[in-house]
Design an enzyme around this catalytic site. Sequence first.
Site, PDB file in Angstrom:
ATOM      1  N   ASP A   1     -10.363  -5.007  -4.690  1.00 52.03           N
ATOM      2  CA  ASP A   1      -9.525  -4.106  -3.609  1.00 52.03           C
ATOM      3  C   ASP A   1     -10.367  -2.957  -3.536  1.00 52.03           C
ATOM      4  O   ASP A   1     -10.008  -2.028  -4.583  1.00 52.03           O
ATOM      5  CB  ASP A   1      -7.983  -4.141  -4.095  1.00 52.03           C
ATOM      6  CG  ASP A   1      -7.243  -3.481  -3.055  1.00 52.03           C
ATOM      7  OD1 ASP A   1      -7.738  -2.809  -2.135  1.00 52.03           O
ATOM      8  OD2 ASP A   1      -5.858  -3.535  -2.778  1.00 52.03           O
TER       9      ASP A   1
ATOM     10  N   HIS B   1      -7.228  -5.995   0.302  1.00 53.97           N
ATOM     11  CA  HIS B   1      -6.098  -5.186   0.271  1.00 53.97           C
ATOM     12  C   HIS B   1      -4.862  -5.532   0.962  1.00 53.97           C
ATOM     13  O   HIS B   1      -3.828  -5.050   0.990  1.00 53.97           O
ATOM     14  CB  HIS B   1      -6.616  -3.860   0.733  1.00 53.97           C
ATOM     15  CG  HIS B   1      -5.406  -2.853   0.560  1.00 53.97           C
ATOM     16  ND1 HIS B   1      -4.974  -2.277  -0.585  1.00 53.97           N
ATOM     17  CD2 HIS B   1      -4.923  -1.876   1.427  1.00 53.97           C
ATOM     18  CE1 HIS B   1      -4.119  -1.455  -0.685  1.00 53.97           C
ATOM     19  NE2 HIS B   1      -4.111  -1.114   0.533  1.00 53.97           N
TER      20      HIS B   1
ATOM     21  N   SER C   1       0.858  -1.045   0.044  1.00 54.32           N
ATOM     22  CA  SER C   1      -0.085  -0.057   0.028  1.00 54.32           C
ATOM     23  C   SER C   1       0.892   1.111  -0.133  1.00 54.32           C
ATOM     24  O   SER C   1       1.553   1.562  -0.909  1.00 54.32           O
ATOM     25  CB  SER C   1      -0.874   0.006   1.166  1.00 54.32           C
ATOM     26  OG  SER C   1      -2.037   0.985   0.877  1.00 54.32           O
TER      27      SER C   1
END
Length: 277
Positions: free
Chosen positions: A226, A254, A103
């Site tokens: 996601d 995610h 991320s």
Amino acid sequence: MQAAGILARHHLTRHAPPGGAVRKGPLVVLAHGFGCDQSMWRLVATDLAQDHAVVSFDLMGAGQSDTSHWTPQRYETLHGHAQDFIELIEALNAGPVVLVGHSVSSSIATLAAIDRPDLFARLIMIGPNPCFVNELPHYEGGFEQSDIMELLDLMDRNMIGWAHFFAPVAMKNEERPDLREELEHSICRGDAAVVRHFARVVFLSDLRDALPRLRVPALILQCADDAVAPDSVGAYMHQRMKGSSLVQMAATGHCPHLSHPEETARLIREDLTLLSF
């Protein structure tokens, strides 16, 4: 600061291979995402450490990092964290590394690699998103500006309530409530002021213009379903980053390093075979 102090500042962990065998190839550095700490990598780290040298660490303000070094001025943007990445890799003195970022750590690694490409052999990005705000019809980041501001306002008012809302959105895999609970508890473990500050930096950042300046080869691992980094983002980044590759994962949500660690480790390992040292 001396190298040992920098490594201690981020509570660096070296993941030993079975039997203490020495592994060849580039050092693999695992960097966690927002609301997490390095413990989220435990399953993938154990897998990769069978045949690669692997370390993980806590971003400043997360996990067991030394928050006495945290200031809102240094970490007003992601560049402060990028400088941490640079200092950490320099302190490791392990040659160009493969950095696996989940991320927001993908964005941080991008900034660090643009500044110091000599430190990075490759970036592997899991669920990256350089800008969370939609600018339709040209860009779909996943959220409207008003949604982001409402989320940040809720966090300011009720951190526990925000974590309870955000964790299932990010994690998906509804049949595994233990995963949602782990992410929720991870968010709430951090210092509330630091977490709120980091959230604003993360969700309001826009690194799209930096993508074409990245010269270090990168792999984008795009999860299915996601909500935090939709398919459109992975495709956008692949188009903007010269020499990048994009792989669609079977994993949903995610956080595939928790929900689908076998697939995540396999794809990382396959990518590492492309490097020659």
